[in-house]
Design a protein around this motif. Structure first.
Motif, PDB file in Angstrom:
ATOM      1  N   THR A 259       0.816  -1.210   0.000  1.00 39.01           N
ATOM      2  CA  THR A 259       0.000   0.000   0.000  1.00 39.01           C
ATOM      3  C   THR A 259       0.850   1.260   0.000  1.00 39.01           C
ATOM      4  OG1 THR A 259      -0.206   0.154   2.410  1.00 39.01           O
ATOM      5  CG2 THR A 259      -1.812  -1.242   1.249  1.00 39.01           C
ATOM      6  N   THR A 260       2.102   1.140   0.404  1.00 37.08           N
ATOM      7  CA  THR A 260       3.105   2.192   0.229  1.00 37.08           C
ATOM      8  C   THR A 260       4.435   1.494   0.030  1.00 37.08           C
ATOM      9  OG1 THR A 260       4.188   4.150   1.205  1.00 37.08           O
ATOM     10  CG2 THR A 260       3.508   2.408   2.715  1.00 37.08           C
ATOM     11  N   SER A 261       5.336   2.126  -0.692  1.00 38.04           N
ATOM     12  CA  SER A 261       6.617   1.476  -0.975  1.00 38.04           C
ATOM     13  C   SER A 261       7.702   1.876   0.026  1.00 38.04           C
ATOM     14  CB  SER A 261       7.088   1.853  -2.382  1.00 38.04           C
ATOM     15  OG  SER A 261       7.337   3.252  -2.471  1.00 38.04           O
ATOM     16  N   ARG A 262       7.366   2.688   1.005  1.00 33.21           N
ATOM     17  CA  ARG A 262       8.388   3.302   1.852  1.00 33.21           C
ATOM     18  C   ARG A 262       8.662   2.511   3.139  1.00 33.21           C
ATOM     19  NH1 ARG A 262       5.157   7.223  -0.446  1.00 33.21           N
ATOM     20  NH2 ARG A 262       6.263   8.757  -1.731  1.00 33.21           N
ATOM     21  N   CYS A 263       9.848   2.771   3.708  1.00 34.71           N
ATOM     22  CA  CYS A 263      10.233   2.145   4.972  1.00 34.71           C
ATOM     23  C   CYS A 263      11.040   3.140   5.794  1.00 34.71           C
ATOM     24  CB  CYS A 263      11.039   0.870   4.731  1.00 34.71           C
ATOM     25  SG  CYS A 263      11.430  -0.027   6.261  1.00 34.71           S
ATOM     26  N   ASN A 264      10.925   3.050   7.108  1.00 28.83           N
ATOM     27  CA  ASN A 264      11.612   3.962   8.019  1.00 28.83           C
ATOM     28  C   ASN A 264      12.867   3.353   8.636  1.00 28.83           C
ATOM     29  OD1 ASN A 264       9.851   2.134   9.380  1.00 28.83           O
ATOM     30  ND2 ASN A 264      10.144   3.285  11.268  1.00 28.83           N
TER      31      ASN A 264
ATOM     32  N   ALA B 165       0.655 -14.223  -4.411  1.00 30.73           N
ATOM     33  CA  ALA B 165       0.745 -13.129  -5.373  1.00 30.73           C
ATOM     34  C   ALA B 165       1.278 -11.893  -4.668  1.00 30.73           C
ATOM     35  CB  ALA B 165      -0.617 -12.847  -5.994  1.00 30.73           C
ATOM     36  N   TYR B 166       2.060 -11.100  -5.408  1.00 33.90           N
ATOM     37  CA  TYR B 166       2.743  -9.951  -4.821  1.00 33.90           C
ATOM     38  C   TYR B 166       2.482  -8.721  -5.682  1.00 33.90           C
ATOM     39  CZ  TYR B 166       5.135 -13.950  -2.784  1.00 33.90           C
ATOM     40  OH  TYR B 166       5.413 -15.141  -2.153  1.00 33.90           O
ATOM     41  N   ILE B 167       1.796  -7.728  -5.096  1.00 31.24           N
ATOM     42  CA  ILE B 167       1.337  -6.572  -5.858  1.00 31.24           C
ATOM     43  C   ILE B 167       1.979  -5.298  -5.316  1.00 31.24           C
ATOM     44  CG2 ILE B 167      -0.667  -5.255  -6.628  1.00 31.24           C
ATOM     45  CD1 ILE B 167      -2.328  -7.824  -6.088  1.00 31.24           C
ATOM     46  N   LEU B 168       2.666  -4.546  -6.202  1.00 31.20           N
ATOM     47  CA  LEU B 168       3.321  -3.302  -5.829  1.00 31.20           C
ATOM     48  C   LEU B 168       2.326  -2.150  -5.748  1.00 31.20           C
ATOM     49  CD1 LEU B 168       6.534  -3.522  -8.059  1.00 31.20           C
ATOM     50  CD2 LEU B 168       6.247  -4.254  -5.678  1.00 31.20           C
ATOM     51  N   TYR B 169       2.783  -1.030  -5.207  1.00 29.87           N
ATOM     52  CA  TYR B 169       1.907   0.119  -4.963  1.00 29.87           C
ATOM     53  C   TYR B 169       1.257   0.647  -6.239  1.00 29.87           C
ATOM     54  CZ  TYR B 169       5.338   3.330  -6.960  1.00 29.87           C
ATOM     55  OH  TYR B 169       6.179   3.995  -7.828  1.00 29.87           O
ATOM     56  N   ASN B 170       1.918   0.457  -7.395  1.00 26.74           N
ATOM     57  CA  ASN B 170       1.381   0.959  -8.666  1.00 26.74           C
ATOM     58  C   ASN B 170       0.533  -0.067  -9.404  1.00 26.74           C
ATOM     59  OD1 ASN B 170       3.333  -0.821  -9.455  1.00 26.74           O
ATOM     60  ND2 ASN B 170       4.410   0.586 -10.829  1.00 26.74           N
ATOM     61  N   GLY B 171       0.321  -1.233  -8.775  1.00 30.46           N
ATOM     62  CA  GLY B 171      -0.499  -2.272  -9.378  1.00 30.46           C
ATOM     63  C   GLY B 171       0.282  -3.351 -10.091  1.00 30.46           C
ATOM     64  N   ASP B 172       1.576  -3.154 -10.285  1.00 24.56           N
ATOM     65  CA  ASP B 172       2.382  -4.194 -10.929  1.00 24.56           C
ATOM     66  C   ASP B 172       2.445  -5.435 -10.041  1.00 24.56           C
ATOM     67  OD1 ASP B 172       2.950  -2.657 -13.148  1.00 24.56           O
ATOM     68  OD2 ASP B 172       4.967  -2.086 -12.493  1.00 24.56           O
TER      69      ASP B 172
ATOM     70  N   THR C  39      12.218  -6.765 -11.241  1.00 22.11           N
ATOM     71  CA  THR C  39      12.789  -7.228 -12.502  1.00 22.11           C
ATOM     72  C   THR C  39      11.848  -8.105 -13.312  1.00 22.11           C
ATOM     73  OG1 THR C  39      13.792  -9.164 -11.420  1.00 22.11           O
ATOM     74  CG2 THR C  39      15.115  -7.149 -11.517  1.00 22.11           C
ATOM     75  N   ILE C  40      10.896  -8.772 -12.641  1.00 26.18           N
ATOM     76  CA  ILE C  40       9.982  -9.677 -13.351  1.00 26.18           C
ATOM     77  C   ILE C  40       8.552  -9.244 -13.058  1.00 26.18           C
ATOM     78  CG2 ILE C  40       9.302 -12.059 -13.770  1.00 26.18           C
ATOM     79  CD1 ILE C  40      12.005 -12.913 -12.593  1.00 26.18           C
ATOM     80  N   VAL C  41       8.033  -8.364 -13.897  1.00 27.02           N
ATOM     81  CA  VAL C  41       6.664  -7.864 -13.755  1.00 27.02           C
ATOM     82  C   VAL C  41       5.754  -8.713 -14.626  1.00 27.02           C
ATOM     83  CG1 VAL C  41       5.122  -5.897 -14.063  1.00 27.02           C
ATOM     84  CG2 VAL C  41       7.465  -5.527 -13.242  1.00 27.02           C
ATOM     85  N   LEU C  42       4.759  -9.319 -14.019  1.00 25.21           N
ATOM     86  CA  LEU C  42       3.877 -10.262 -14.707  1.00 25.21           C
ATOM     87  C   LEU C  42       2.680  -9.583 -15.357  1.00 25.21           C
ATOM     88  CD1 LEU C  42       3.899 -12.800 -11.763  1.00 25.21           C
ATOM     89  CD2 LEU C  42       5.160 -13.045 -13.913  1.00 25.21           C
ATOM     90  N   GLY C  43       2.356  -8.391 -14.881  1.00 27.05           N
ATOM     91  CA  GLY C  43       1.204  -7.664 -15.383  1.00 27.05           C
ATOM     92  C   GLY C  43       0.815  -6.609 -14.374  1.00 27.05           C
ATOM     93  N   ASN C  44      -0.236  -5.865 -14.661  1.00 28.19           N
ATOM     94  CA  ASN C  44      -0.688  -4.802 -13.766  1.00 28.19           C
ATOM     95  C   ASN C  44      -2.157  -5.028 -13.423  1.00 28.19           C
ATOM     96  OD1 ASN C  44      -1.966  -1.990 -13.202  1.00 28.19           O
ATOM     97  ND2 ASN C  44       0.242  -1.665 -12.940  1.00 28.19           N
ATOM     98  N   VAL C  45      -2.457  -5.102 -12.121  1.00 34.91           N
ATOM     99  CA  VAL C  45      -3.826  -5.422 -11.698  1.00 34.91           C
ATOM    100  C   VAL C  45      -4.769  -4.233 -11.840  1.00 34.91           C
ATOM    101  CG1 VAL C  45      -3.027  -7.217 -10.114  1.00 34.91           C
ATOM    102  CG2 VAL C  45      -3.355  -4.886  -9.269  1.00 34.91           C
TER     103      VAL C  45
END
Length: 307
Positions: free
Chosen positions: A39-44, A245-252, A263-269
């Motif tokens: 839901t966010t890509s950031r870390c503290n 399944a692993y979904i990045l913040y931008n839907g990838d 490096t291995i993007v399967l598609g965008n949800v």
């Protein structure tokens, strides 16, 4: 979570049944059994063992509300074992996380659990109360060391603050007479924490908190030779892409939770459904290549080790 196998191309129903009987494994499901959502890509934190430190040059961002709702709604239409609103990030950086967990619980099918892994540094009193009210099922907190110096060196955070946050969470949960979320403290067995294992076990046992030790892996390529306590072994016969399944913040959707460089993007949800990407010929071909020992399109997997 059950073990799964990837059916061979054109393998018939009878052959699949025989494979299941002989191995005890189920065919790869038509929808993932677990879904992780960044839901966010950031870390503290600045954990020595984490691949996040090598991704700071990549685009970062927060998941759009409509995209999150689309993902949550699709998961809610399937019998998913677990939905985890975090992936390669610190989930509590997302100020909307409690509301998002509440929504996941609202649309989920019976049996679907919600879980996050956090470093606990942002687990304030307000956040603790919100997570409890949202009915988060599992809260896992990574505490790398039970001595301040070890913890600081491992994670770049303040141990006293994190331990105080955990005590506050336990107090609030007790005051609310809430059974959830169930708390688990996790620690990696590294050269830094090796001498503190017994001390850590005793500390968490005194608080009646589940404590779990994990063996370290190299996050698909990171050099962790200075932290290893056992000789690493190449990871083979990996089953992560057979059930999660692993979904990045931008839907990838990426192939693995260790694919820090995306490096291995399967598609965008946002453009397709999770189910469509999960069952795509591209994804299935990659799995068959991996199982055949062909890493020409899977450099990520070639050097992945566990210790």
């Amino acid at each position: 979570m059950a073990d799964y196998f990837m059916p061979a191309p054109n393998q018939g129903a009878l052959s699949r049944l025989m494979t299941r009987i002989s191995t005890g494994k189920r065919p790869r499901p038509s929808f993932p059994r677990a879904v992780q959502i960044q839901t966010t890509s950031r870390c503290n934190a600045k954990c020595l063992f984490c691949g996040y430190n090598e991704t700071r040059d990549l685009p970062q961002g927060d998941m759009d509300d409509d995209l999150f709702t689309k993902i949550a709604d699709e998961c809610g239409r399937h019998f998913v074992g677990r939905v985890s609103p975090y992936l390669m990030n610190e989930p509590l950086v997302d100020k909307k996380l409690p509301q998002r967990i509440a929504y996941l619980n609202k649309v989920r099918k019976p049996g679907t659990k919600t879980k996050i892994n956090t470093n606990g540094a942002l687990l304030t009193e307000d956040v603790s109360e919100a997570l409890i009210d949202a009915k988060l099922r599992h809260l896992w907190i990574s505490v790398q060391g039970i001595r301040a110096e070890t913890y600081k060196q491992s994670m770049g955070l303040d141990l006293a603050k994190t331990l105080a946050n955990i005590d506050t969470f336990l107090d609030i949960r007790a005051r609310k007479k809430a059974a959830l979320p169930k708390l688990t403290i996790t620690m990696l067995h590294t050269a830094l924490t090796d001498a503190e294992m017994d001390e850590a076990h005793a500390y968490w046992a005194e608080r009646d908190v589940r404590f779990k030790v994990h063996h370290m892996d190299n996050r698909a390529g990171k050099d962790l030779s200075g932290l290893a306590v056992r000789k690493p072994k190449l990871r083979r016969n990996c089953s992560l892409f057979l059930k999660q399944a692993y979904i990045l913040y931008n839907g990838d959707m990426v192939i693995c939770c260790h694919d820090w460089r995306r490096t291995i993007v399967l598609g965008n949800v946002g453009e397709s459904s999770i189910k469509e990407i999960w069952n795509s010929s591209h994804f299935k071909d990659l799995i068959h290549e991996y199982q055949a020992g062909d890493y020409s399109n899977l450099a990520l997997c070639r050097t992945c080790t566990t210790s």
